[in-house]
Design an enzyme around this catalytic site. Structure first.
Site, PDB file in Angstrom:
ATOM      1  N   THR A 106      50.710  50.270  49.401  1.00 41.31           N
ATOM      2  CA  THR A 106      50.236  49.144  49.067  1.00 41.31           C
ATOM      3  C   THR A 106      49.969  48.382  50.386  1.00 41.31           C
ATOM      4  O   THR A 106      50.640  48.189  51.076  1.00 41.31           O
ATOM      5  CB  THR A 106      51.229  48.062  48.432  1.00 41.31           C
ATOM      6  OG1 THR A 106      51.740  48.690  46.934  1.00 41.31           O
ATOM      7  CG2 THR A 106      50.592  47.065  47.805  1.00 41.31           C
ATOM      8  N   LYS A 117      45.559  45.942  43.410  1.00 42.90           N
ATOM      9  CA  LYS A 117      46.866  46.034  43.215  1.00 42.90           C
ATOM     10  C   LYS A 117      47.808  44.820  43.512  1.00 42.90           C
ATOM     11  O   LYS A 117      48.696  44.404  43.033  1.00 42.90           O
ATOM     12  CB  LYS A 117      47.259  47.356  44.459  1.00 42.90           C
ATOM     13  CG  LYS A 117      48.620  47.353  44.852  1.00 42.90           C
ATOM     14  CD  LYS A 117      49.705  47.776  43.690  1.00 42.90           C
ATOM     15  CE  LYS A 117      51.071  48.041  44.047  1.00 42.90           C
ATOM     16  NZ  LYS A 117      51.898  48.466  43.034  1.00 42.90           N
ATOM     17  N   LEU A 131      58.082  38.900  29.850  1.00 40.37           N
ATOM     18  CA  LEU A 131      58.288  37.736  29.451  1.00 40.37           C
ATOM     19  C   LEU A 131      59.873  37.633  29.038  1.00 40.37           C
ATOM     20  O   LEU A 131      60.209  37.006  27.877  1.00 40.37           O
ATOM     21  CB  LEU A 131      57.656  37.216  28.046  1.00 40.37           C
ATOM     22  CG  LEU A 131      56.092  36.848  28.489  1.00 40.37           C
ATOM     23  CD1 LEU A 131      55.413  36.655  27.133  1.00 40.37           C
ATOM     24  CD2 LEU A 131      55.931  35.833  29.367  1.00 40.37           C
ATOM     25  N   GLY A 157      62.847  40.771  41.641  1.00 37.26           N
ATOM     26  CA  GLY A 157      63.241  41.241  42.877  1.00 37.26           C
ATOM     27  C   GLY A 157      62.565  42.680  43.028  1.00 37.26           C
ATOM     28  O   GLY A 157      61.578  42.872  42.470  1.00 37.26           O
ATOM     29  N   CYS A 164      58.425  45.639  45.355  1.00 34.24           N
ATOM     30  CA  CYS A 164      57.001  45.450  45.140  1.00 34.24           C
ATOM     31  C   CYS A 164      56.695  43.944  45.065  1.00 34.24           C
ATOM     32  O   CYS A 164      55.985  43.216  45.688  1.00 34.24           O
ATOM     33  CB  CYS A 164      56.391  46.078  44.223  1.00 34.24           C
ATOM     34  SG  CYS A 164      56.414  47.820  44.269  1.00 34.24           S
TER      35      CYS A 164
END
Length: 440
Positions: A122, A213, A259, A266, A269
């Site tokens: 990423t 991303k 939801l 945490g 990512c």
């Protein structure tokens, strides 16, 4: 196809093993001798359900290899994937790209023939441009294309996500040109096995792919933070957050996933990616206020969880023993990165509590990050003599506790369920002083 995967962390190892299972010949490269040694012995350095069997099968069938020196693998590769870590940089929250650029430098000196260099890590918008500059500067004669191919893997379900993805995003510049067309052909062939599942390959520009991303993770983080704030409101007005989540989640425009009210997000990512997006947007002069607020609210929420436990025990934790069930940021992983437990444990200890904790997979990692608590070998050992039991992570064993045994072992009747595993009416009927999130 021949694939080299630089990095054997979560992204690199899962991706490499899955590509091998697709039928490609994959070499996973890492600079850490201990990692390569463990992998060659069949030991998996991370916990991910099914990964050990997947790795073993493809090693046995001669499609998956591990190496400290990636020279041979890179020279012969049709595609070289960069799957190294991009942690938050100390002090400013930007993604630390030093490992990515170091990999690019190494790749530049080794590629032979047309090679596609793919960022699986990423990375912020524009990273592919810099990788291309590094390689072009070092090897002006090289034939290559730099492609963005972000991963969308959930820890605990990564293999299924890789093999049955909602979409595969591939960012290529100048797809109408010769180099772009060749890169597209290589990436299409690498992902060809997904045609059986009709998984869409979404070809976009490289910078667009990099932003997709971050935008995806930021949106999901906002959904979690939104329902957590709704949970607080539910507690204030006497509503039920689970029913609210169901009521809005049945709307196809909203959807039911992410939801679930809890102690805050945490993991590897969401925390670093939301922060990196905030920094990127600020630098570009286009701030993302919703994401900024999401980061602030989530950080505050995790810090507030110790106060919830304190309130459940009458406002004083001095001399009290608290049992924590779960430490990882989610079940089915050993990942402790930015777990709510990292704020909860120090918060409880600073208020005078003694903490006992059990996690099915995360205690080895937790021991590297937390001090002052006692790790035990099972949930009931943690519960024995505790004034309060706190469910931090919704591991399956904690969903079906022997509640009669809990009642007999615990010193007190207080249960603080930060994941809403149990029903309040059932717990009250059994005589527990039960506290959950967003429910009366």
């Amino acid at each position: 196809m021949r694939v080299a995967m630089i990095g054997t962390g979560y992204v690199g190892l899962v991706s490499g093993a899955c590509f091998a299972d697709f039928g490609h010949v994959v070499t996973c490269v890492d600079k850490d001798p201990s990692k390569i040694d463990r992998l060659e012995k069949g030991e998996i350095p991370i916990f991910e359900p099914g990964l050990d069997d997947l790795v073993a099968a493809n090693v046995r069938d001669g499609r998956l290899f591990f190496a400290l020196d990636g020279s041979e693998a890179i020279r012969s590769a049709d595609a070289v994937f960069i799957g190294v870590g991009t942690p938050s940089r100390r002090g400013d929250g930007h993604a630390d790209l030093s490992y990515v650029y170091a990999a690019a430098e190494e790749i530049a000196g080794l590629i032979e023939g047309f090679t596609v260099i793919v960022t699986k890590s990423t990375v912020p918008v524009g990273t592919g441009d810099e990788i291309e500059r590094i390689i072009r500067e070092r090897r002006p004669d090289a034939q290559f294309a730099v492609v963005s191919n972000p991963e969308f893997l959930r820890e605990g379900a990564a293999i299924g996500d890789f093999k049955r993805p909602d979409r595969v995003v591939i960012g290529i510049n100048d797809m109408d040109g010769e180099t772009g067309a060749r890169a597209k052909a290589v990436m299409t062939e690498i992902y060809r096995p997904l045609n059986l599942n009709e998984s869409p390959l979404l070809f976009v520009g490289r910078r667009t792919s990099e932003l997709i991303k971050y935008a995806a993770n930021a949106f999901l983080a906002m959904k979690i933070t939104f329902i957590n704030e709704m949970a607080d409101l539910c507690e204030a007005v006497g509503a039920d957050v689970q029913q609210v989540a169901r009521g809005i989640g049945l709307d196809n425009r909203i959807g039911s996933k992410f939801l679930h009210a809890g102690p805050g997000y945490g993991g590897s990512c969401f925390p670093k990616d939301t922060l990196a997006l905030v920094r990127t947007a600020t630098d570009a002069g286009s701030p993302v206020r919703l994401v900024e607020t999401t980061v602030e609210v989530n950080d505050a929420r995790k810090k507030a969880m110790a106060g919830r436990v304190e309130a459940a025990l009458g406002g004083d934790l001095t001399g009290k023993t608290v049992a924590l069930l779960g430490l990882t940021f989610k079940p089915n992983t050993d990942d402790m990165r930015d777990s709510p437990a990292l704020d909860l444990v120090p918060g409880l200890i600073s208020r005078g509590a003694a903490v006992k904790a059990f996690d099915p997979e995360g205690m080895e990692e937790a021991a590297k990050m937390l001090t002052g608590l006692t790790f035990v070998e099972g949930p009931y050992e943690a519960i024995e003599g505790a004034d309060a039991v706190v469910i931090v992570t919704e591991w399956d064993p904690f969903r079906a506790l022997d509640l009669d045994r809990v009642k007999s072992l615990a010193k007190g009747s207080v249960i603080v369920d930060l994941r809403n595993v149990y029903r309040p009416e059932d717990m009250r009927a059994r005589g527990f002083d039960y506290h959950s999130i967003g429910r009366a």
